[in-house]
Design an enzyme around this catalytic site. Structure first.
Site, PDB file in Angstrom:
ATOM      1  N   ARG A  18       1.841 -12.040   4.707  1.00 27.02           N
ATOM      2  CA  ARG A  18       3.052 -12.165   4.547  1.00 27.02           C
ATOM      3  C   ARG A  18       3.725 -11.632   5.814  1.00 27.02           C
ATOM      4  O   ARG A  18       5.207 -11.899   5.898  1.00 27.02           O
ATOM      5  CB  ARG A  18       3.475 -11.426   3.119  1.00 27.02           C
TER       6      ARG A  18
ATOM      7  N   HIS B 258      -4.652 -15.977   8.781  1.00 22.10           N
ATOM      8  CA  HIS B 258      -3.821 -14.802   8.608  1.00 22.10           C
ATOM      9  C   HIS B 258      -4.074 -13.490   9.738  1.00 22.10           C
ATOM     10  O   HIS B 258      -3.753 -12.629   9.507  1.00 22.10           O
ATOM     11  CB  HIS B 258      -3.506 -14.422   7.583  1.00 22.10           C
TER      12      HIS B 258
ATOM     13  N   ARG C 210      21.199  20.222  -4.142  1.00 22.92           N
ATOM     14  CA  ARG C 210      21.092  18.657  -4.407  1.00 22.92           C
ATOM     15  C   ARG C 210      21.488  18.329  -5.774  1.00 22.92           C
ATOM     16  O   ARG C 210      20.518  18.961  -6.703  1.00 22.92           O
ATOM     17  CB  ARG C 210      19.921  18.054  -3.782  1.00 22.92           C
TER      18      ARG C 210
ATOM     19  N   PRO D 270       0.862  -1.318   0.091  1.00 22.66           N
ATOM     20  CA  PRO D 270       0.053   0.079  -0.041  1.00 22.66           C
ATOM     21  C   PRO D 270       0.893   0.982   0.131  1.00 22.66           C
ATOM     22  O   PRO D 270       2.005   1.378   0.619  1.00 22.66           O
ATOM     23  CB  PRO D 270      -0.761  -0.238   1.090  1.00 22.66           C
ATOM     24  N   GLU D 271       0.419   2.160  -0.785  1.00 21.85           N
ATOM     25  CA  GLU D 271       1.239   3.486  -0.689  1.00 21.85           C
ATOM     26  C   GLU D 271       0.432   4.700   0.211  1.00 21.85           C
ATOM     27  O   GLU D 271      -0.708   4.217   0.861  1.00 21.85           O
ATOM     28  CB  GLU D 271       1.191   4.084  -2.281  1.00 21.85           C
TER      29      GLU D 271
END
Ligand SMILES: [Zn+2]
Length: 296
Positions: free
Chosen positions: A123, A104, A166, A2-3
């Site tokens: 996982r 799970h 940068r 997930p973002e």
């Protein structure tokens, strides 16, 4: 995985089930997830009121009446199932209804408002921790975490200050979690496209010699906010490897303008160029060579 918009979507879905409730029972079914659970985990949560549910980068933060914060990270496949008023739902509409076997289910919270909140993680790359609210920003999870891209902190001025001098490519600087927290590959590609900035341009080119924002720094800040806000409103995006794990798809992916669209026509009206892909830091970058020109 997930973002950030997906984590924010989960937070919004979880908030009504948790905030204002008292934790009556915690069932911890394993000694660890990605990391061991903190000592006396269930005991420290028992009897606590949940006074708020926030988010910092991709961490969910539940404030407890004890002054501690329950820190939760979804890792790759973490999800919550909420059982309340006889209905079960998964916050974040990008998740499959049927996915996630009950074997799970690793943590079960029972709350005084009748809600049961189950943490499921196939996982087990997710984790939970407990830490005092005081000094949280300096704690090990957060001391190197950059500014929030979904808040008021992100501005042209902030980008100029962070990127000043940068030489790293813009894409790399945006993916650097120590500068801006929680921006992943999809949103960086989409934001650079919307801001019409080349992913290989030096990050420092967004600031003047004195570190003041150029117009393109403001443009980029706006593009990042827009792309994330739209994704949250759409219920988060879905990366393909994440989708494969649970078989579900999100909605925002249909709105991608460059991400995963190599060879397709650029979305800018009248542009006519094809989306190109290049590899930066081992990850694919998608961009339009005509709309995103270096030095502009
Ligand atoms: Zn174009």
């Amino acid at each position: 995985m997930p973002e950030l918009p997906e984590v924010e979507t989960v937070r919004r879905g979880l908030e009504p089930a948790m905030v204002g409730g008292r934790i009556l029972a915690v069932e911890q079914r394993r000694p660890d997830l990605r990391f061991p659970f903190p000592e006396r985990f269930a005991e420290r949560l028992h009897g606590q009121d949940v006074t708020g549910l926030g988010r910092r980068a991709k961490y969910l933060l539940a404030d407890l009446s004890s002054g501690e914060v329950l820190i939760m990270h979804l890792g790759m496949t973490g999800r919550f199932l909420v059982n309340q008023n006889g209905a079960t739902f998964t916050p974040g509409e990008f998740h499959a209804e049927a996915g996630g076997e009950r074997t799970h289910d690793h943590v079960v919270f029972r709350l005084s408002n009748g809600a049961t909140v189950i943490y499921n993680d196939a996982r087990r790359f997710g984790f939970m921790d407990l830490a005092p609210r005081a000094g949280l920003a300096e704690s090990r999870h957060f001391r190197n975490v950059g500014i929030e891209p979904l808040g008021n902190e992100l501005s042209g001025e902030a980008i100029a200050r962070l990127f000043h001098k940068r030489m790293a490519p813009l894409k790399a600087a945006l993916m650097d979690q120590r500068l801006i927290a929680g921006l992943g590959n999809i949103y960086v590609c989409e934001a650079l496209f919307r801001a019409r900035l080349h992913p290989e341009a030096p990050a420092g080119s967004l600031a003047t010699f004195r570190g003041r924002p150029r117009e393109k720094a403001h443009r980029l800040a706006r593009a990042i906010r827009d792309v994330l806000t739209e994704a949250v409103e759409a219920g988060g995006s879905t990366l393909r490897d994440y989708a494969r794990t649970d078989g579900s798809l999100g909605y925002f992916q249909h709105a991608f303008r460059v991400y995963d669209r190599e060879g397709e026509r650029c979305a800018t009206p009248g542009c006519g160029a094809s989306v190109k892909r290049l590899v930066q830091g081992g990850r694919s970058t998608f961009f339009c060579p005509k709309c995103q020109i270096k030095g502009r």
